[in-house]
Design a protein around this motif. Structure first.
Motif, mmCIF file in Angstrom:
data_model
loop_
_atom_site.group_PDB
_atom_site.id
_atom_site.type_symbol
_atom_site.label_atom_id
_atom_site.label_comp_id
_atom_site.label_asym_id
_atom_site.label_seq_id
_atom_site.Cartn_x
_atom_site.Cartn_y
_atom_site.Cartn_z
ATOM 1 N N ALA A 44 0.600 -1.101 0.266
ATOM 2 C CA ALA A 44 0.524 -0.578 0.040
ATOM 3 C C ALA A 44 0.574 1.179 0.234
ATOM 4 N N ALA A 96 -1.006 -4.440 -3.088
ATOM 5 C CA ALA A 96 -0.930 -5.856 -1.456
ATOM 6 C C ALA A 96 -1.114 -7.123 -2.264
ATOM 7 N N HIS A 103 -4.805 0.127 5.168
ATOM 8 C CA HIS A 103 -4.478 -1.088 5.221
ATOM 9 C C HIS A 103 -4.859 -1.979 5.901
#
Length: 214
Positions: free
Chosen positions: A108, A114, A168
């Motif tokens: 991220a 990701a 995230h």
């Protein structure tokens, strides 16, 4: 669960969140309940990891993809030499950072993707995931205030980088609430520890030895 069952707990969160303090408090509590505890960190839990940590956090510029690969190498080595043997011996392993940090920071924060970084990390650790991941959450401004004037190469990144990382971590926790615990890192350390201990007790890591004494 028996006293010989290993338990794997990871602490995650942004820089300055207070992870290391919580690792120490939990280790002390677990040992008081008779558990054998291994405390480690990533990167840096092995000689190779320490060299990678110095290179990536304190060396010259490292390209984002190289950074992701170096962190994956650290974890592969660390899991094989340190974490799996300790779990096989029935220890509780507490790690200050694990694969989620790479997914958040390189996936991220560095915008490498990701999913791609997650797949790399899972290959590196042969799919070993923690029984519990504690996310100690503070906003980037608070983390920067706590760190003071000394920053490593990642800590020195702009607040937008750290904001993406925080979001995230929180997204990963929302996606798998059975494996994650998010705690407010702005609370006093003892209050954070109490919340962590309640969740750890639910894993059986304490009950395995003494029948669940407080």
């Amino acid at each position: 669960m028996s006293a010989r069952d290993g338990v794997f707990i990871a602490f995650e969160g942004g820089d300055g969140a207070g992870k290391s303090t919580q690792v120490g408090l939990l280790a002390e509590a677990l040992r008081a309940h008779g558990r054998e505890v291994l405390v480690t960190r990533q990167p840096g839990g092995t000689d190779l990891g320490a060299a990678i940590r110095d290179l990536v956090l304190h060396g010259d510029h490292v390209s984002p993809r190289a950074e992701a690969l170096l962190f994956a190498a650290d974890k592969a080595h660390h899991v094989d030499l340190v974490i799996r043997p300790a779990l096989a011996a029935g220890q509780v392993v507490l790690t200050d950072r694990y694969t989620d940090s790479s997914v958040a920071y390189q996936g991220a924060g560095r915008d490498l993707g990701a999913a791609e970084v997650h797949d790399l990390q899972m290959w590196a650790v042969d799919a070993l995931v923690p029984d519990l991941t504690v996310v100690v959450d503070v906003d980037p401004a608070e983390g920067r205030r706590r760190r003071g004037e000394v920053h490593d190469r990642l800590e020195a990144e702009a607040d937008a980088f750290h904001a993406a990382i925080r979001e995230h971590f929180l997204a990963m926790a929302r996606g798998n609430p059975e494996r994650y615990l998010v705690v407010d890192g702005t609370q006093p350390p003892d209050a954070v520890h109490a919340a962590v201990l309640d969740r750890v007790r639910a894993t059986g890591a304490l009950d395995a030895v003494d029948g669940g004494a407080p």
